[in-house]
Design a protein around this motif. Structure first.
Motif, PDB file in Angstrom:
ATOM      1  N   ILE A  80       0.847  -1.185   0.000  1.00 11.22           N
ATOM      2  CA  ILE A  80       0.000   0.000   0.000  1.00 11.22           C
ATOM      3  C   ILE A  80       0.884   1.237   0.000  1.00 11.22           C
ATOM      4  O   ILE A  80       1.757   1.392   0.850  1.00 11.22           O
ATOM      5  N   GLY A  81       0.655   2.114  -0.968  1.00 13.00           N
ATOM      6  CA  GLY A  81       1.356   3.382  -1.049  1.00 13.00           C
ATOM      7  C   GLY A  81       0.441   4.503  -0.569  1.00 13.00           C
ATOM      8  O   GLY A  81      -0.714   4.589  -0.994  1.00 13.00           O
ATOM      9  N   LEU A  82       0.942   5.329   0.336  1.00 15.81           N
ATOM     10  CA  LEU A  82       0.167   6.450   0.863  1.00 15.81           C
ATOM     11  C   LEU A  82       0.839   7.759   0.467  1.00 15.81           C
ATOM     12  O   LEU A  82       1.966   8.048   0.886  1.00 15.81           O
ATOM     13  N   GLU A  83       0.170   8.528  -0.358  1.00 17.69           N
ATOM     14  CA  GLU A  83       0.653   9.850  -0.757  1.00 17.69           C
ATOM     15  C   GLU A  83      -0.027  10.867   0.141  1.00 17.69           C
ATOM     16  O   GLU A  83      -1.249  11.012   0.116  1.00 17.69           O
ATOM     17  N   LEU A  84       0.750  11.553   0.970  1.00 16.45           N
ATOM     18  CA  LEU A  84       0.190  12.481   1.950  1.00 16.45           C
ATOM     19  C   LEU A  84       0.151  13.899   1.410  1.00 16.45           C
ATOM     20  O   LEU A  84       1.074  14.344   0.725  1.00 16.45           O
ATOM     21  N   PHE A 132       0.235  -3.639 -10.443  1.00 17.82           N
ATOM     22  CA  PHE A 132       0.741  -4.899  -9.898  1.00 17.82           C
ATOM     23  C   PHE A 132      -0.043  -5.318  -8.646  1.00 17.82           C
ATOM     24  O   PHE A 132       0.496  -5.959  -7.750  1.00 17.82           O
ATOM     25  N   ASN A 133      -1.323  -4.931  -8.623  1.00 15.81           N
ATOM     26  CA  ASN A 133      -2.265  -5.340  -7.576  1.00 15.81           C
ATOM     27  C   ASN A 133      -1.980  -4.760  -6.195  1.00 15.81           C
ATOM     28  O   ASN A 133      -2.468  -5.283  -5.194  1.00 15.81           O
ATOM     29  N   GLY A 134      -1.201  -3.690  -6.140  1.00 13.20           N
ATOM     30  CA  GLY A 134      -1.039  -2.967  -4.893  1.00 13.20           C
ATOM     31  C   GLY A 134      -2.147  -1.933  -4.774  1.00 13.20           C
ATOM     32  O   GLY A 134      -3.000  -1.798  -5.654  1.00 13.20           O
ATOM     33  N   LEU A 135      -2.141  -1.204  -3.698  1.00 11.14           N
ATOM     34  CA  LEU A 135      -3.121  -0.151  -3.463  1.00 11.14           C
ATOM     35  C   LEU A 135      -2.398   1.174  -3.263  1.00 11.14           C
ATOM     36  O   LEU A 135      -1.286   1.207  -2.730  1.00 11.14           O
ATOM     37  N   TRP A 136      -3.046   2.241  -3.670  1.00 10.66           N
ATOM     38  CA  TRP A 136      -2.449   3.572  -3.559  1.00 10.66           C
ATOM     39  C   TRP A 136      -3.541   4.550  -3.167  1.00 10.66           C
ATOM     40  O   TRP A 136      -4.636   4.534  -3.734  1.00 10.66           O
ATOM     41  N   PHE A 137      -3.251   5.384  -2.167  1.00 11.00           N
ATOM     42  CA  PHE A 137      -4.235   6.337  -1.680  1.00 11.00           C
ATOM     43  C   PHE A 137      -3.602   7.710  -1.476  1.00 11.00           C
ATOM     44  O   PHE A 137      -2.468   7.811  -1.017  1.00 11.00           O
ATOM     45  N   LYS A 138      -4.375   8.738  -1.772  1.00 11.21           N
ATOM     46  CA  LYS A 138      -4.025  10.112  -1.399  1.00 11.21           C
ATOM     47  C   LYS A 138      -4.694  10.351  -0.051  1.00 11.21           C
ATOM     48  O   LYS A 138      -5.905  10.184   0.094  1.00 11.21           O
ATOM     49  N   ILE A 139      -3.913  10.730   0.939  1.00  7.68           N
ATOM     50  CA  ILE A 139      -4.416  10.921   2.298  1.00  7.68           C
ATOM     51  C   ILE A 139      -4.182  12.369   2.722  1.00  7.68           C
ATOM     52  O   ILE A 139      -3.059  12.852   2.682  1.00  7.68           O
ATOM     53  N   ASP A 140      -5.271  13.030   3.147  1.00  9.05           N
ATOM     54  CA  ASP A 140      -5.133  14.413   3.622  1.00  9.05           C
ATOM     55  C   ASP A 140      -5.753  14.613   5.001  1.00  9.05           C
ATOM     56  O   ASP A 140      -5.959  15.741   5.440  1.00  9.05           O
ATOM     57  N   THR A 160       0.878  15.199  -8.092  1.00 12.04           N
ATOM     58  CA  THR A 160       1.641  15.567  -9.278  1.00 12.04           C
ATOM     59  C   THR A 160       1.548  14.448 -10.312  1.00 12.04           C
ATOM     60  O   THR A 160       1.217  13.298  -9.969  1.00 12.04           O
ATOM     61  N   PRO A 161       1.865  14.730 -11.565  1.00 13.01           N
ATOM     62  CA  PRO A 161       1.869  13.672 -12.574  1.00 13.01           C
ATOM     63  C   PRO A 161       2.802  12.518 -12.200  1.00 13.01           C
ATOM     64  O   PRO A 161       2.474  11.351 -12.425  1.00 13.01           O
ATOM     65  N   GLU A 162       3.942  12.830 -11.585  1.00  7.26           N
ATOM     66  CA  GLU A 162       4.890  11.784 -11.174  1.00  7.26           C
ATOM     67  C   GLU A 162       4.301  10.914 -10.060  1.00  7.26           C
ATOM     68  O   GLU A 162       4.474   9.689 -10.055  1.00  7.26           O
ATOM     69  N   GLN A 163       3.609  11.543  -9.114  1.00  6.76           N
ATOM     70  CA  GLN A 163       2.980  10.790  -8.027  1.00  6.76           C
ATOM     71  C   GLN A 163       1.861   9.901  -8.565  1.00  6.76           C
ATOM     72  O   GLN A 163       1.729   8.745  -8.172  1.00  6.76           O
ATOM     73  N   TYR A 164       1.076  10.446  -9.479  1.00 16.30           N
ATOM     74  CA  TYR A 164       0.001   9.672 -10.090  1.00 16.30           C
ATOM     75  C   TYR A 164       0.581   8.488 -10.869  1.00 16.30           C
ATOM     76  O   TYR A 164       0.075   7.376 -10.789  1.00 16.30           O
ATOM     77  N   TYR A 165       1.653   8.710 -11.596  1.00 12.75           N
ATOM     78  CA  TYR A 165       2.315   7.649 -12.363  1.00 12.75           C
ATOM     79  C   TYR A 165       2.779   6.518 -11.443  1.00 12.75           C
ATOM     80  O   TYR A 165       2.550   5.339 -11.723  1.00 12.75           O
ATOM     81  N   GLN A 166       3.418   6.858 -10.337  1.00 13.12           N
ATOM     82  CA  GLN A 166       3.880   5.833  -9.401  1.00 13.12           C
ATOM     83  C   GLN A 166       2.686   5.089  -8.789  1.00 13.12           C
ATOM     84  O   GLN A 166       2.740   3.870  -8.590  1.00 13.12           O
ATOM     85  N   GLY A 167       1.617   5.810  -8.500  1.00 12.81           N
ATOM     86  CA  GLY A 167       0.400   5.177  -7.995  1.00 12.81           C
ATOM     87  C   GLY A 167      -0.186   4.196  -8.996  1.00 12.81           C
ATOM     88  O   GLY A 167      -0.628   3.098  -8.631  1.00 12.81           O
ATOM     89  N   GLU A 168      -0.167   4.562 -10.264  1.00 11.06           N
ATOM     90  CA  GLU A 168      -0.646   3.668 -11.324  1.00 11.06           C
ATOM     91  C   GLU A 168       0.226   2.421 -11.422  1.00 11.06           C
ATOM     92  O   GLU A 168      -0.290   1.321 -11.644  1.00 11.06           O
TER      93      GLU A 168
END
Length: 97
Positions: free
Chosen positions: A48-52, A77-85, A64-72
């Motif tokens: 799980i990736g958490l972008e704060l 690969f079946n991981g999860l990615w969330f923007k957390i505020d 950012t486009p780079e953060q979105y790219y890494q989230g994609e």
């Protein structure tokens, strides 16, 4: 609340649960631009990736486009990615409960 305060609350919570936690540092050698701020593994064994982002709305709130790219890449690969505020959004992630 600043992003660093949110980050501290989240990493302490994850570590107190005995989870695997990596706090990344953007711009460090070997860390791709856009890598999530926190990487952990959920109860199901899924990465799980958490972008704060700052809860107070100041500073850069958008991903950012780079953060979105890494989230994609993570989700590809079946991981999860969330923007957390907020702490509330963090607590609402079922995979971390």
């Amino acid at each position: 609340m600043k992003e660093s305060q949110l980050q501290s609350i989240i990493t302490k919570s994850l570590r107190s649960d005995g989870r695997f936690v990596i706090k990344t540092q953007g711009g460090m050698a070997g860390t791709p631009i856009g890598t999530p701020d926190i990487i952990t593994i959920g109860n199901s064994g899924v990465l799980i990736g958490l972008e704060l982002k700052r809860p107070d709305g100041k500073g850069s709130y958008d991903v950012t486009p780079e953060q979105y790219y890494q989230g994609e890449k993570i989700t590809k690969f079946n991981g999860l990615w969330f923007k957390i505020d907020s702490v509330e959004k963090f607590l609402a992630i079922e995979e971390l409960q």
